[in-house]
Write a protein that holds these residues in place. Structure first.
Motif, short mmCIF file in Angstrom:
data_model
loop_
_atom_site.label_atom_id
_atom_site.label_comp_id
_atom_site.label_asym_id
_atom_site.label_seq_id
_atom_site.Cartn_x
_atom_site.Cartn_y
_atom_site.Cartn_z
N ALA A 74 24.83 41.71 43.71
CA ALA A 74 24.26 43.08 44.16
C ALA A 74 24.87 43.94 43.66
O ALA A 74 24.35 45.51 42.51
CB ALA A 74 24.23 44.04 45.55
N LYS A 75 26.16 44.33 43.54
CA LYS A 75 27.32 44.98 43.36
C LYS A 75 26.94 45.68 41.61
O LYS A 75 26.88 46.59 40.53
CB LYS A 75 28.59 44.26 43.31
N GLY A 76 26.73 44.33 40.84
CA GLY A 76 26.60 43.93 39.23
C GLY A 76 24.82 44.94 39.03
O GLY A 76 25.34 45.54 37.71
N LEU A 77 24.28 44.96 39.88
CA LEU A 77 22.92 46.05 39.31
C LEU A 77 23.31 47.00 39.03
O LEU A 77 22.82 47.86 38.27
CB LEU A 77 21.97 46.12 41.04
N LEU A 78 24.37 47.97 39.27
CA LEU A 78 24.62 49.15 38.61
C LEU A 78 24.80 49.12 36.82
O LEU A 78 24.76 49.46 36.91
CB LEU A 78 26.14 49.37 39.40
N ILE B 206 33.68 50.99 33.57
CA ILE B 206 34.96 50.47 33.90
C ILE B 206 35.40 49.56 34.97
O ILE B 206 35.20 50.00 36.60
CB ILE B 206 35.39 52.34 34.81
N ILE B 207 36.06 48.62 34.98
CA ILE B 207 35.77 47.77 35.83
C ILE B 207 37.39 46.80 35.95
O ILE B 207 38.31 47.24 34.92
CB ILE B 207 35.49 46.18 35.05
N ASN B 208 38.14 46.93 37.00
CA ASN B 208 38.90 45.97 37.20
C ASN B 208 39.49 45.06 36.93
O ASN B 208 39.18 44.46 36.94
CB ASN B 208 39.08 46.31 38.81
N ALA B 209 40.33 45.17 35.75
CA ALA B 209 40.65 43.61 35.09
C ALA B 209 41.60 42.07 36.16
O ALA B 209 41.68 41.60 35.34
CB ALA B 209 41.12 44.02 34.04
N ASP B 210 42.54 43.69 37.19
CA ASP B 210 42.71 42.47 37.93
C ASP B 210 41.53 41.35 39.46
O ASP B 210 42.41 41.00 40.25
CB ASP B 210 43.28 42.99 38.85
N ASP B 211 40.50 42.01 39.20
CA ASP B 211 39.74 41.34 40.32
C ASP B 211 39.15 40.32 39.88
O ASP B 211 38.16 39.51 38.35
CB ASP B 211 38.52 42.16 40.38
N ALA B 212 38.05 38.93 40.71
CA ALA B 212 38.12 37.76 40.77
C ALA B 212 36.63 37.78 39.86
O ALA B 212 36.28 37.07 38.43
CB ALA B 212 38.19 36.99 41.47
N TRP B 213 36.24 39.27 40.27
CA TRP B 213 34.85 39.22 39.66
C TRP B 213 34.68 39.78 38.35
O TRP B 213 33.64 40.70 37.95
CB TRP B 213 34.56 40.45 40.74
N GLU B 214 36.09 39.84 37.56
CA GLU B 214 36.01 41.01 36.09
C GLU B 214 34.84 40.76 35.45
O GLU B 214 33.63 41.08 34.95
CB GLU B 214 37.00 41.16 35.44
N GLU B 215 35.21 39.43 34.65
CA GLU B 215 33.28 38.76 33.68
C GLU B 215 32.52 38.61 34.18
O GLU B 215 32.15 39.27 33.49
CB GLU B 215 34.63 37.30 34.09
N ARG B 216 32.15 38.48 35.85
CA ARG B 216 30.21 38.31 36.07
C ARG B 216 30.21 39.74 36.08
O ARG B 216 28.73 40.31 35.91
CB ARG B 216 30.40 37.80 36.93
N ILE B 217 31.11 40.85 36.40
CA ILE B 217 30.43 42.39 36.47
C ILE B 217 30.41 43.15 34.94
O ILE B 217 29.30 43.17 34.55
CB ILE B 217 31.62 43.16 36.87
#
Ligand SMILES: CC(=O)N[C@H]1[C@@H](OP(=O)(O)OP(=O)(O)OC[C@H]2O[C@@H](n3ccc(=O)[nH]c3=O)[C@H](O)[C@@H]2O)O[C@H](CO)[C@@H](O)[C@@H]1O[C@H](C)C(=O)N[C@@H](C)C(=O)N[C@H](CCC(=O)O)C(=O)O
Ligand SMILES: Nc1ncnc2c1ncn2[C@@H]1O[C@H](COP(=O)(O)OP(=O)(O)OP(=O)(O)O)[C@@H](O)[C@H]1O
Length: 496
Positions: free
Chosen positions: A219-223, A238-249
């Motif tokens: 759902a977040k990725g839809l943005l 603009i993506i948080n490089a320290d978050d586990a979801w970085e790659e998928r987003i």
């Protein structure tokens, strides 16, 4: 607006009655219909808009958009039948307002925590730079400094388009929007063309609605997929490089990515961070050099929020040096680790943490400044009838504090005992109290505090109410705490 232009955007199944040449307005709420307007019947979670057609017609609706049979006088009212009215309003609303998001730089901020903070920082910097700026989110609709109330973090698609239109009409050149996962999944952002999309982080929350973390992340990725594929345009993720979801987003968009972080390599990275009780300093490693940042915001989570805001403003075209200059003057975002002003020997914060990760981060922001021999008291509640899975995890995170008060935060129709009982299951020590009534819980927190202690009242943040049943009662943690503190410690309380 002429009906041909408006309705040509719809995949229409059938038109019955005669369409007028023009319509005055669109509404999804029968109570908001104006004479000569269109009423779109939405089937909601609670009621069905199709049941309010009579009221809409009474208020002057000239056209009804429906997906089910409705009873109207076809001499006076035309009915357009479509397959799905929720999708229809997503097409009609931006067309009615003339696709206003194209007229401004649109910044969308999504993630579990930090949306209000990041978008608030962006907006404050733009206002400080004397740019006309609009902001929508949990705190409301801020039109160049004037605040209007809103019901949701991300409003329904019609309200969203009307707010964007208003901001464009007022001459705003940037609009920053908090984008909730509910809003994305429910199509509230249909027709909003974003230029910059920001991802703060993804941790446990809202699983009552999304079911799994995978669905929630999607759902977040839809943005980011909503940035589109017209790569001629100047757009950024603009993506948080320290978050586990970085790659998928990141996979959700082909536009350039500006990353931010502390631990991993990033376009905007903070190093030499010095966290203090009343502010933070760090070295910003930016694409065009190193900068010293000195700000009033506290806690490591604020460093992430500020990095995200700097990256978004840089993407918009602002110079890093200017952004940092304005940042120095910016105080806490309303209700986010905001100090309750008092001259008494007690430090009290009002905060909006209501997810496990936010609780962890809020406590971590002040724990290093706890005076020797004193204690950190943490008050936390959760909402009734909402995500129950997170309750014990919230209490587990809260257990880092010396004393915890478990209470409610908008109990709605759920009994106090069930909310507090589910929180209690996660407690890791036995220095705590269960007090369902939030007013009593706040009083208790102050009553057990001694000079030098810190108290965090979490969950209510900027909110000035408590929802019990379906009634909103006035409630302010800060006011109750100040009153109690005055009784206990005597005079000297400021900010009343
Ligand atoms: C579960 C959910 O998403 N609910 C949203 C939904 O409400 P609903 O489906 O119950 O609406 P409804 O009352 O059944 O009404 C259906 C239709 O009938 C119409 N109606 C109704 C009554 C009437 O007399 N006449 C009439 O025409 C309504 O205008 C509506 O078009 O549509 C409403 C209008 O857009 C939203 O305000 C409402 O959000 C509620 C308040 C809510 O609590 N939502 C939460 C889950 C949410 O969306 N939260 C996120 C933030 C999450 C975060 O913290 O990150 C948010 O963006 O706010
Ligand atoms: N980047 C962050 N990471 C983790 N926790 C954060 C972060 N920023 C803020 N917090 C914590 O989360 C709380 C909520 O912050 P904020 O309102 O900015 O998030 P939000 O995403 O808008 O939340 P919501 O969707 O619930 O409105 C803050 O009061 C603070 O305790």
């Amino acid at each position: 607006m002429d009906t041909e232009t408006l309705f040509s955007v719809l995949p229409i199944k059938q038109v019955t009655g005669t369409l007028p040449m023009t319509v005055t307005d669109i509404a999804v709420d029968s109570r908001a219909v104006n004479a000569g307007g269109v009423f779109v019947c939405i089937t909601g979670f609670t009621v069905d808009g199709h049941d309010f057609v009579e009221k809409a017609v009474e208020n002057g609706a000239r056209v009804i958009v429906a997906s089910k049979p409705v009873q109207v006088d076809l001499e006076k009212v035309a009915v357009i039948t479509v397959e799905n009215t929720a999708r229809a309003i997503g097409l009609l609303a931006p067309r009615f307002y003339g696709y206003p998001s194209k007229q401004m730089t649109m910044i969308g901020v999504t993630g579990t925590n930090g949306k209000t903070s990041v978008s608030g920082i962006i907006h404050s910097i733009l206002l400080a730079a004397e740019e006309k700026s609009a902001l929508t989110g949990t705190i409301g609709f801020n039109l160049d400094g004037t605040l209007y109330e809103t019901d949701n973090t991300t409003a329904d698609v019609l309200t969203t388009q009307s707010m964007i239109n208003r901001a464009a009409q007022e001459g705003c050149n940037t609009m920053t929007m908090e984008v909730s996962s509910h809003g994305l999944v429910e199509g509230r952002l249909a027709g909003t063309e974003f230029d910059i999309a920001v991802f703060t982080n993804l941790t446990h929350d809202h699983l009552d609605f999304h079911g799994t973390m995978d669905n929630y992340g999607h759902a977040k990725g839809l943005l980011f997929s909503q940035l589109g594929q017209d790569l001629n345009q100047r757009k950024f993720a603009i993506i948080n490089a320290d978050d586990a979801w970085e790659e998928r987003i990141s996979e959700m968009t082909s536009f350039p990515i500006l990353s931010f972080g502390i631990h991993n390599d990033a376009t905007f990275r903070a190093t030499e961070i010095e966290l203090k009780a009343d502010g933070t300093t760090f070295t910003l490693n930016a694409p065009d050099g190193e900068y010293h940042v000195d700000m009033k915001l506290i806690g490591e989570f604020s460093v992430y929020n500020v990095l995200a805001a700097i990256a978004a403003l840089y993407a918009k075209g602002m110079a890093v040096e200017d952004i940092i200059g304005y940042l120095g003057g910016i105080g806490a975002v309303k209700g986010r680790m905001e100090i309750v002003p008092t001259e008494l020997p007690l430090t009290m914060y009002v905060d909006y943490a209501h997810s496990p990760d936010a609780i962890e981060k809020a406590i971590a922001a002040v724990l290093p400044y706890k005076k020797e021999g004193s204690k950190l008291i943490f008050l936390i509640g959760t909402g009734g009838n909402r995500d129950r899975l997170k309750r014990p995890i919230m209490a587990e995170k809260a257990s880092v504090a010396d004393y915890v008060i478990l209470t409610t935060d908008d109990p709605r129709d759920e009994p106090y005992a069930s909310i507090v009982g589910e929180l209690e299951a996660g407690m890791k020590h036995d220095h705590y109290a269960c007090i369902g009534d939030r007013t009593e819980a706040v009083r208790h927190a102050v009553s057990i505090a001694e000079a030098g202690d810190m108290i965090i009242f979490a969950g209510k943040g900027h909110e000035d109410y408590q929802i019990i049943g379906s009634v909103k009662y006035p409630h302010s943690d800060a006011e109750i705490a100040l009153e109690e503190a005055e009784k206990k410690f005597g005079t000297g309380v400021v900010g009343k």
